[in-house]
Write a protein that holds these residues in place. Structure first.
Motif, mmCIF file in Angstrom:
data_model
loop_
_atom_site.group_PDB
_atom_site.id
_atom_site.type_symbol
_atom_site.label_atom_id
_atom_site.label_comp_id
_atom_site.label_asym_id
_atom_site.label_seq_id
_atom_site.Cartn_x
_atom_site.Cartn_y
_atom_site.Cartn_z
ATOM 1 N N PHE A 18 0.829 -1.207 0.000
ATOM 2 C CA PHE A 18 0.000 0.000 0.000
ATOM 3 C C PHE A 18 0.863 1.257 0.000
ATOM 4 O O PHE A 18 0.608 2.212 -0.759
ATOM 5 C CB PHE A 18 -0.907 -0.023 1.232
ATOM 6 N N LEU A 19 1.918 1.274 0.836
ATOM 7 C CA LEU A 19 2.788 2.444 0.904
ATOM 8 C C LEU A 19 3.548 2.659 -0.401
ATOM 9 O O LEU A 19 3.755 3.798 -0.833
ATOM 10 C CB LEU A 19 3.768 2.294 2.072
ATOM 11 N N LYS A 45 5.275 11.915 0.323
ATOM 12 C CA LYS A 45 6.114 10.836 -0.211
ATOM 13 C C LYS A 45 7.220 10.493 0.782
ATOM 14 O O LYS A 45 7.513 9.313 1.029
ATOM 15 C CB LYS A 45 6.702 11.264 -1.559
ATOM 16 N N LYS A 46 7.838 11.514 1.398
ATOM 17 C CA LYS A 46 8.901 11.269 2.364
ATOM 18 C C LYS A 46 8.378 10.526 3.594
ATOM 19 O O LYS A 46 9.042 9.626 4.120
ATOM 20 C CB LYS A 46 9.519 12.597 2.789
ATOM 21 N N GLN A 61 7.862 5.431 6.729
ATOM 22 C CA GLN A 61 7.057 4.316 7.249
ATOM 23 C C GLN A 61 7.457 2.988 6.598
ATOM 24 O O GLN A 61 7.515 1.950 7.261
ATOM 25 C CB GLN A 61 5.568 4.597 7.000
ATOM 26 N N LEU A 62 7.731 3.054 5.304
ATOM 27 C CA LEU A 62 8.135 1.840 4.594
ATOM 28 C C LEU A 62 9.449 1.291 5.146
ATOM 29 O O LEU A 62 9.607 0.073 5.307
ATOM 30 C CB LEU A 62 8.261 2.141 3.096
ATOM 31 N N GLN A 75 10.540 1.692 8.213
ATOM 32 C CA GLN A 75 10.266 1.122 9.529
ATOM 33 C C GLN A 75 9.647 -0.275 9.410
ATOM 34 O O GLN A 75 9.977 -1.179 10.179
ATOM 35 C CB GLN A 75 9.328 2.054 10.301
ATOM 36 N N ILE A 76 8.760 -0.419 8.453
ATOM 37 C CA ILE A 76 8.129 -1.739 8.252
ATOM 38 C C ILE A 76 9.173 -2.770 7.809
ATOM 39 O O ILE A 76 9.137 -3.927 8.236
ATOM 40 C CB ILE A 76 6.987 -1.630 7.226
ATOM 41 N N ASP A 77 10.113 -2.370 6.965
ATOM 42 C CA ASP A 77 11.178 -3.287 6.548
ATOM 43 C C ASP A 77 11.962 -3.791 7.765
ATOM 44 O O ASP A 77 12.255 -5.002 7.879
ATOM 45 C CB ASP A 77 12.123 -2.588 5.573
ATOM 46 N N GLY A 78 12.299 -2.885 8.678
ATOM 47 C CA GLY A 78 13.020 -3.303 9.872
ATOM 48 C C GLY A 78 12.192 -4.204 10.762
ATOM 49 O O GLY A 78 12.689 -5.194 11.324
ATOM 50 N N THR A 79 10.896 -3.873 10.899
ATOM 51 C CA THR A 79 10.009 -4.708 11.722
ATOM 52 C C THR A 79 9.863 -6.105 11.138
ATOM 53 O O THR A 79 9.884 -7.109 11.865
ATOM 54 C CB THR A 79 8.628 -4.038 11.828
ATOM 55 N N LEU A 80 9.726 -6.172 9.818
ATOM 56 C CA LEU A 80 9.610 -7.483 9.163
ATOM 57 C C LEU A 80 10.865 -8.328 9.382
ATOM 58 O O LEU A 80 10.783 -9.540 9.604
ATOM 59 C CB LEU A 80 9.348 -7.300 7.669
#
Length: 220
Positions: A40-41, A70-71, A76-77, A79-84
């Motif tokens: 989605f992001l 966009k920034k 957020q994208l 942060q999600i990569d690190g969480t994953l």
């Protein structure tokens, strides 16, 4: 506090312990949710970038707002990569721990089964049993040898005497054959015939007669 309590923040006396399978499934569900959030992001980032390009010369304020959004989406994208990555590492560690637990459990069952199988076995009794089996096999072999051994009148004769007699018979047969060959030397040969054999005419005379006949036929 248990291992799963440390992982998931539960450890109270009234909390129900979570099984490894349930914890693994929850982590997988979380990974799936975050993956959808990533998609989605990424779409939102593409849209804001397209908006900034359209308004770059026409509406500078709108273009700047699109770049700011966009920034934020890109942040957020990340942060999600690190969480994953963290969740994936945690899930793999939990799966390995669960596998080791199952392996140890099955090994414990196998050890108990082996112990139960050997419970009524005595090593001294096993040695005695194997010794009895060996003795019975040796006895059976002796009986087989005794049964297969020839018995009767054949054992009364000496094998050396029989071989000597056989050699005498062979020598007599050889002498007889030599006498028969010697007797054929005195057989009279047939007489040579006294009359001379007819002489066959030479092939040259026959050819001359054929030529004469051919010439006579040609003259007619």
């Amino acid at each position: 506090m248990s291992l799963f309590g440390k992982l998931f923040g539960t450890g109270g006396k009234g909390d129900k312990s979570t099984s490894p399978q349930e914890a693994i499934q929850r982590l997988r569900d979380t990974e799936e949710m975050l993956t959808k959030k990533q998609e989605f992001l990424e779409k939102k980032i593409d849209q804001e970038l397209l908006t900034a390009k359209k308004n770059g010369t026409k509406n500078k304020r709108a273009a700047l707002q699109a770049l700011k959004r966009k920034k934020r989406y890109e942040q957020q994208l990340g942060q999600i990569d690190g969480t994953l990555s963290t969740i994936e590492f945690q899930r793999e560690a939990l799966e390995n721990a669960n596998t080791n637990t199952e392996v140890l459990k099955n090994m414990g069952f196998a050890a108990k089964a082996m112990k139960a199988a050997h419970e009524n076995m005595d090593i001294d009794k096993v040695d005695d049993l194997m010794q009895d089996i060996t003795e019975q096999q040796e006895l059976a072999q002796e009986i087989s040898d005794a049964i297969s051994k020839p018995v009767g009148f054949g054992e009364e004769f000496d094998e050396d005497d029989l071989l000597a007699e056989l050699e005498e018979l062979e020598q007599e047969e050889l002498d007889k054959n030599l006498l028969e060959i010697t007797g054929t030397e005195n057989v009279p040969l047939p007489n040579v015939p006294s009359t001379s054999l007819p002489v066959r005419p030479a092939a040259k005379e026959e050819d001359e007669d054929d030529m004469k006949d051919l010439e006579a036929w040609a003259a007619n």
